[in-house]
Each structure stands twice: as C-alpha cells, then as structure tokens.
Motif scaffolding. Sequence first.
Motif, PDB file in Angstrom:
ATOM      1  N   ILE A 195       0.753  -1.217  -0.036  1.00 60.88           N
ATOM      2  CA  ILE A 195       0.111   0.158  -0.109  1.00 60.88           C
ATOM      3  C   ILE A 195       0.867   1.275   0.060  1.00 60.88           C
ATOM      4  CG2 ILE A 195      -1.590   1.347   1.399  1.00 60.88           C
ATOM      5  CD1 ILE A 195      -2.873  -1.183   2.308  1.00 60.88           C
ATOM      6  N   SER A 196       1.949   1.205   0.633  1.00 54.11           N
ATOM      7  CA  SER A 196       2.768   2.448   0.835  1.00 54.11           C
ATOM      8  C   SER A 196       3.616   2.698  -0.376  1.00 54.11           C
ATOM      9  CB  SER A 196       3.765   2.305   1.948  1.00 54.11           C
ATOM     10  OG  SER A 196       3.275   2.449   3.276  1.00 54.11           O
ATOM     11  N   ALA A 197       3.968   1.520  -1.333  1.00 60.84           N
ATOM     12  CA  ALA A 197       4.810   1.631  -2.516  1.00 60.84           C
ATOM     13  C   ALA A 197       3.667   2.181  -3.617  1.00 60.84           C
ATOM     14  CB  ALA A 197       5.192   0.604  -2.878  1.00 60.84           C
ATOM     15  N   ALA A 198       2.553   1.578  -3.395  1.00 61.66           N
ATOM     16  CA  ALA A 198       1.422   2.272  -4.454  1.00 61.66           C
ATOM     17  C   ALA A 198       1.309   3.800  -4.090  1.00 61.66           C
ATOM     18  CB  ALA A 198       0.270   1.315  -4.208  1.00 61.66           C
ATOM     19  N   ASN A 199       0.997   4.023  -2.950  1.00 59.51           N
ATOM     20  CA  ASN A 199       0.791   5.474  -2.622  1.00 59.51           C
ATOM     21  C   ASN A 199       2.089   6.520  -3.108  1.00 59.51           C
ATOM     22  OD1 ASN A 199       1.683   7.362   0.080  1.00 59.51           O
ATOM     23  ND2 ASN A 199      -0.660   7.825  -0.820  1.00 59.51           N
ATOM     24  N   LEU A 213      -3.915 -14.897   5.866  1.00 63.06           N
ATOM     25  CA  LEU A 213      -4.267 -14.610   7.143  1.00 63.06           C
ATOM     26  C   LEU A 213      -3.560 -13.006   7.538  1.00 63.06           C
ATOM     27  CD1 LEU A 213      -5.673 -15.171   9.643  1.00 63.06           C
ATOM     28  CD2 LEU A 213      -3.606 -16.321  10.358  1.00 63.06           C
ATOM     29  N   THR A 214      -4.366 -12.145   7.857  1.00 62.42           N
ATOM     30  CA  THR A 214      -3.814 -10.734   8.109  1.00 62.42           C
ATOM     31  C   THR A 214      -4.480 -10.159   9.479  1.00 62.42           C
ATOM     32  OG1 THR A 214      -3.559  -8.766   7.173  1.00 62.42           O
ATOM     33  CG2 THR A 214      -5.472  -9.647   6.694  1.00 62.42           C
ATOM     34  N   GLY A 215      -3.868  -9.144   9.661  1.00 58.14           N
ATOM     35  CA  GLY A 215      -4.608  -8.074  10.699  1.00 58.14           C
ATOM     36  C   GLY A 215      -4.955  -6.979  10.021  1.00 58.14           C
ATOM     37  N   ALA A 216      -5.113  -5.720  10.703  1.00 60.43           N
ATOM     38  CA  ALA A 216      -5.664  -4.686  10.071  1.00 60.43           C
ATOM     39  C   ALA A 216      -5.090  -4.188   8.646  1.00 60.43           C
ATOM     40  CB  ALA A 216      -5.658  -3.299  10.982  1.00 60.43           C
ATOM     41  N   VAL A 217      -6.053  -3.788   7.714  1.00 57.41           N
ATOM     42  CA  VAL A 217      -5.449  -3.112   6.430  1.00 57.41           C
ATOM     43  C   VAL A 217      -5.855  -1.611   6.522  1.00 57.41           C
ATOM     44  CG1 VAL A 217      -5.757  -3.289   4.079  1.00 57.41           C
ATOM     45  CG2 VAL A 217      -5.592  -5.499   5.386  1.00 57.41           C
ATOM     46  N   HIS A 218      -4.915  -0.886   6.333  1.00 59.05           N
ATOM     47  CA  HIS A 218      -5.087   0.609   6.284  1.00 59.05           C
ATOM     48  C   HIS A 218      -4.673   1.158   4.951  1.00 59.05           C
ATOM     49  CE1 HIS A 218      -4.998   1.514  11.115  1.00 59.05           C
ATOM     50  NE2 HIS A 218      -5.767   0.483  10.690  1.00 59.05           N
ATOM     51  N   LEU A 219      -5.857   1.442   4.273  1.00 66.63           N
ATOM     52  CA  LEU A 219      -5.427   2.150   2.793  1.00 66.63           C
ATOM     53  C   LEU A 219      -4.913   3.533   2.738  1.00 66.63           C
ATOM     54  CD1 LEU A 219      -8.729   0.636   1.151  1.00 66.63           C
ATOM     55  CD2 LEU A 219      -6.212  -0.137   1.009  1.00 66.63           C
ATOM     56  N   ASP A 226      -9.151  10.206   5.975  1.00 68.41           N
ATOM     57  CA  ASP A 226      -9.042  11.005   5.184  1.00 68.41           C
ATOM     58  C   ASP A 226      -8.114  10.922   4.076  1.00 68.41           C
ATOM     59  OD1 ASP A 226      -9.112  14.122   4.939  1.00 68.41           O
ATOM     60  OD2 ASP A 226      -7.127  14.507   5.781  1.00 68.41           O
ATOM     61  N   CYS A 227      -8.613   9.972   3.277  1.00 69.01           N
ATOM     62  CA  CYS A 227      -8.073   9.564   1.794  1.00 69.01           C
ATOM     63  C   CYS A 227      -8.870  10.073   0.744  1.00 69.01           C
ATOM     64  CB  CYS A 227      -7.725   7.978   1.911  1.00 69.01           C
ATOM     65  SG  CYS A 227      -6.880   7.426   2.900  1.00 69.01           S
ATOM     66  N   ASP A 228      -8.203  10.219  -0.501  1.00 69.31           N
ATOM     67  CA  ASP A 228      -8.572  10.585  -1.646  1.00 69.31           C
ATOM     68  C   ASP A 228      -8.513   9.424  -2.461  1.00 69.31           C
ATOM     69  OD1 ASP A 228      -9.586  13.577  -1.481  1.00 69.31           O
ATOM     70  OD2 ASP A 228      -7.556  13.444  -1.047  1.00 69.31           O
ATOM     71  N   ASN A 229      -9.518   8.974  -3.427  1.00 71.34           N
ATOM     72  CA  ASN A 229      -9.355   7.926  -4.532  1.00 71.34           C
ATOM     73  C   ASN A 229      -8.960   6.606  -3.979  1.00 71.34           C
ATOM     74  OD1 ASN A 229      -9.931  10.195  -6.214  1.00 71.34           O
ATOM     75  ND2 ASN A 229      -7.672  10.712  -6.467  1.00 71.34           N
ATOM     76  N   VAL A 230      -9.853   5.889  -3.379  1.00 73.26           N
ATOM     77  CA  VAL A 230      -9.486   4.558  -2.750  1.00 73.26           C
ATOM     78  C   VAL A 230     -10.668   3.818  -2.979  1.00 73.26           C
ATOM     79  CG1 VAL A 230      -8.324   5.318  -0.677  1.00 73.26           C
ATOM     80  CG2 VAL A 230     -10.461   5.375  -0.504  1.00 73.26           C
ATOM     81  N   ALA A 231     -10.113   2.219  -3.213  1.00 75.15           N
ATOM     82  CA  ALA A 231     -10.986   1.339  -3.811  1.00 75.15           C
ATOM     83  C   ALA A 231     -10.750  -0.017  -3.104  1.00 75.15           C
ATOM     84  CB  ALA A 231     -10.809   1.057  -5.334  1.00 75.15           C
ATOM     85  N   LEU A 232     -11.913  -0.748  -3.206  1.00 75.54           N
ATOM     86  CA  LEU A 232     -11.851  -2.088  -2.638  1.00 75.54           C
ATOM     87  C   LEU A 232     -12.590  -2.979  -3.506  1.00 75.54           C
ATOM     88  CD1 LEU A 232     -11.280  -4.361  -0.312  1.00 75.54           C
ATOM     89  CD2 LEU A 232     -13.190  -3.667   1.096  1.00 75.54           C
ATOM     90  N   THR A 233     -11.861  -3.695  -4.336  1.00 81.59           N
ATOM     91  CA  THR A 233     -12.397  -4.607  -5.561  1.00 81.59           C
ATOM     92  C   THR A 233     -11.968  -5.961  -5.637  1.00 81.59           C
ATOM     93  OG1 THR A 233     -10.704  -3.915  -7.060  1.00 81.59           O
ATOM     94  CG2 THR A 233     -12.389  -2.249  -6.730  1.00 81.59           C
ATOM     95  N   GLY A 234     -12.467  -6.584  -6.664  1.00 82.74           N
ATOM     96  CA  GLY A 234     -12.003  -7.866  -7.037  1.00 82.74           C
ATOM     97  C   GLY A 234     -13.161  -8.924  -6.769  1.00 82.74           C
ATOM     98  N   LYS A 235     -13.117 -10.042  -7.338  1.00 83.97           N
ATOM     99  CA  LYS A 235     -14.056 -11.228  -7.344  1.00 83.97           C
ATOM    100  C   LYS A 235     -13.821 -12.181  -5.941  1.00 83.97           C
ATOM    101  CE  LYS A 235     -16.196 -10.632 -11.556  1.00 83.97           C
ATOM    102  NZ  LYS A 235     -16.398 -11.454 -13.021  1.00 83.97           N
ATOM    103  N   GLY A 236     -12.746 -11.760  -5.320  1.00 82.55           N
ATOM    104  CA  GLY A 236     -12.425 -12.576  -3.988  1.00 82.55           C
ATOM    105  C   GLY A 236     -13.175 -12.285  -2.882  1.00 82.55           C
ATOM    106  N   THR A 237     -12.854 -12.675  -1.879  1.00 85.30           N
ATOM    107  CA  THR A 237     -13.500 -12.760  -0.475  1.00 85.30           C
ATOM    108  C   THR A 237     -12.677 -12.010   0.675  1.00 85.30           C
ATOM    109  OG1 THR A 237     -14.624 -14.529  -1.029  1.00 85.30           O
ATOM    110  CG2 THR A 237     -14.655 -14.354   1.340  1.00 85.30           C
ATOM    111  N   LEU A 238     -13.588 -11.206   1.310  1.00 77.80           N
ATOM    112  CA  LEU A 238     -12.833 -10.644   2.902  1.00 77.80           C
ATOM    113  C   LEU A 238     -13.575 -11.544   3.693  1.00 77.80           C
ATOM    114  CD1 LEU A 238     -13.056  -7.011   2.083  1.00 77.80           C
ATOM    115  CD2 LEU A 238     -11.016  -8.410   1.468  1.00 77.80           C
TER     116      LEU A 238
END
Length: 476
Positions: free
Chosen positions: A86-90, A105-111, A158-170
């Motif tokens: 996420i940091s690299a993409a930003n 398996l993961t903990g919190a995800v911060h976009l 407080d973010c601009d232009n964020v997305a959560l996409t894909g045909k997978g599962t959370l």
Amino acid sequence: MSSRLRRTLLQSAALLPALPLLRATAASAPGSRSPLPMREVQASAPFDMPPIRVPDFADAPRFDIRRYGAATGDKAATTKAIAAAISAANAAGGGRVIVPGGTWLTGAVHLKSNVGLHVEEGGVLLFSGQPEDYLPAVITSWEGIECYNYSPLVYALDCDNVALTGKGTLKAELDVWRLWYARPKPHMEALVALYQHAVHNVPLSQRQMAQGEAHLRPQFVQFNRCRNVLIEDITIRDSPFWTVHPYMCQDVVIRRVDIRAHGHNNDGVDPEMSQNVLIEDCIFDQGDDAISVKSGREFDGWRLASPAKNIVIRNCRIKNGHQLLAIGSELSGGVENILVENCHFDRGDADGPVKGTTLVEINNILYVKTNERRGGYVRNIHMRNVTATSIAGGPLCVETDVLYQWRNLVPTYERRLTPIDGLYVSDVRVAEARFVCRIQGDAGLPVRNVTLQGVKVGKVRDQAFNVSNVEGLVNT
C-alpha cells in the motif's frame, strides 16, 4: 488534510502529537503528480443528484503482496507485506495492491490515497479474530459517537481515490468478536462513559475505548472522511460489527457486493453522514438491517452537523435482514434525499444463509426510527418498485420513541424532536404483512406529507393502517 478532520483533531491540544503522522500520510499521496483516471457515475433520482466521481484502477500499476513478503499461513508477514505494498502504491502516485488466489491471514489493513485493494478471484483475505491485531486504536465511531477504538479490519482515514475491488473474498474470523456480542455489564458501562464524553464535549483524544472490557467491536470496512470511494464486486463474509461503513465520505459507489453476516449488529451498509452515494446490484444476507442510513447520535451528530444526503439504492436483493432500508435511529445530523428502487426482499435459501443457522425476522421495507433526544431531520425519502414475500411488519413503519437499551442507560439531557417530512412510497408489493402503514408520530411534532401509491399487500394479518400524529397522509 480535509477541513473536517482538521476541525476534529484540533478539538484539543492533546491531539497535537497525532497531527504530524496524519500530515505525513496526506503528503505522501502524490496524486497531483500522476492523478488516477476518474469515472463519473450518474444515478437519476427525484432530487438533484450530482454525478459521483470514483477512481479507475484498471490500468494502474500492480503491487502484488507476494513481492513484499506475504506468505499463506503467516499473519505477521502478510500484514506487513500488505502495508508495504500500500505504501509503495501510494508513493508511486497510485496503484492497485493485488491479493492473489489462496487464503491470506492478516491483521488490520489501512489504505492510503490513490490505492485500490484488489482481491483476485479465488483469493481470500482472512482477518484475524484477535483484538490485539487491530491496535493501536484509530479515530472511528461507535453507533454515532466518535472515539478511538480498535481499527476497523479495512480502514482509510481522510483519503482520496480509494477502492476495494475484485471477485475474491474478505472474511472475518469471529473467535473473540462472537464472545463480545453478548454485551455484558462492563461493555454497557463503557457505552455510558462514551455517551458522557459526547455530552460534555470531551476531546476525542480522551475517548479511548480500546482498553479494559469496553469490548466495542470494530466495523469490518470503514472509510472515514474519504472522497471518491469505490467498493466493487467483492464478497464479504461475517463481521465483528457493522459490515461496510462509509463515514463522513463524499462520492461513494458500492456495486455488485455480496455480503453475508449474521452476528450482532451486522448491518450490511451504513452510510453515515455521507453524501453522493450509490449502492447498486448488491446482495445482502444480514443478521440486522440490510442498509441503514445514519447521521450521528445527539451531541456528536449536532457538533459535526453533516447530513446523510443524496443516496440512491437500486437493483439490490435482500435475502435476509430486519429492514431493507432503515433510517436512524442515529440521525442527529439529518437525513435527506434518499431513493430506493427496484429492490427485492425475499427469504433467500429456505434453510438459512448457512446450514444449521436460522433466518432472521424480516420486519419492514422502509423503517424510520428516532426519539425525543435525536433532533436532526428526515425529509424527501422515496421508495418505488419494491417487492417482498412474508414480513413481520409492513411496507412503511415510522416510530418516534425508539430508544432500545438507552432508555435506561442515560437520561434525556436535551429534548430535540425530529421533523419528518416527505415520505413517498409507490409500487410496493408484499405477499403477506402485519400492516400496510404504521406511523407513530410525536404529538409535539407530527409526521408530515406521507404518500402511498400502489402499495399492495396480499394478506394483512392486523390493522392495515395504524397511524397517529400524521398530517397529510395520502393513500391511492
């Protein structure tokens, strides 16, 4: 940093140590150097509905979490890898973080700004059920009151232009959250303490709820004060609390999302104090309301003064849930300009959403709920072309004395009634219901201008119309 967030943070000098971190996050989003393409989505409505702008990540650079050390079965490595991607993409000016096939398996995800999280088909992002994986606490809210609490599982501030996409599962592991559903005495005491913080305008920095036995469960997905948000095609299973929570956001599209969550308070989508929102082509299978529009609870809602406004909900299927659309009861900032159309409420799978579970009771199609403490307002609400099978309530229900457990938890510190004006329900067909219309207005402020047109119930089990304190009710 948005002016809204700045105002919140500057409530107290005690919050100043957090400011450099938040500034660094905003500054590290160089969207102005390489802006993402934007799409405009138009949703026609019987009110002025502006085009909604959302980011287009189709051709954005890809940041596969495996390149940053993600490993199936290794929670620590995967959590760290997702954050690094996420940091690299930003830092690159924008990009799509890829979660490939397999279970991660993961903990919190911060976009961060200009970043989309994309879970590919066959991919499962499995969120730990351990509360410590969602610390340190973040700025969030609990049922309309702001606080520091466990991080939502997927979070952006407080973010601009964020997305959560894909045909997978959370998917959320519920090991501990399920135990917290019980809401024992220490939890209720924590709710009272948080309410008192709001009454006395205690600085946000002092509203620390992720400690002791407060047990305030986090939302699954929360976009907090974000702009240009896209949630598309994803499947979500189980949730500690509310499932998808756009909080004080501008321009939000939630499309083709499949949600199944049957725990306590498991609403599907809760747009709170958000504006210009489209929810379409979604499937809801909930333990609570499918969609609940909110705008803050009492003192915090009045302080923030941000209405939920310009929300279109269309072409959705609700398999299970208490209401198709609930408005409130947290509505102190006001709710206006809502359209629900072409939605269908049915029992879904006859044996329940999951084998061995029970179906929840379907109550009402449109339910407006408030009380003498809320204030705010409700106006210009439209529902058309909706069907349902057998329901426990009716097509339209309005109640102005809904306090739940709060009736005995805290007194009424300030009495503010809620003006309700303009409810328009047309072409609604229900096979069986208890009533057609139930409105219990407040004697001090009657509900005004309610129109039912072409609302048909095949079998009415009780009194078809049970209304009090209503001015301007038309049924044709």
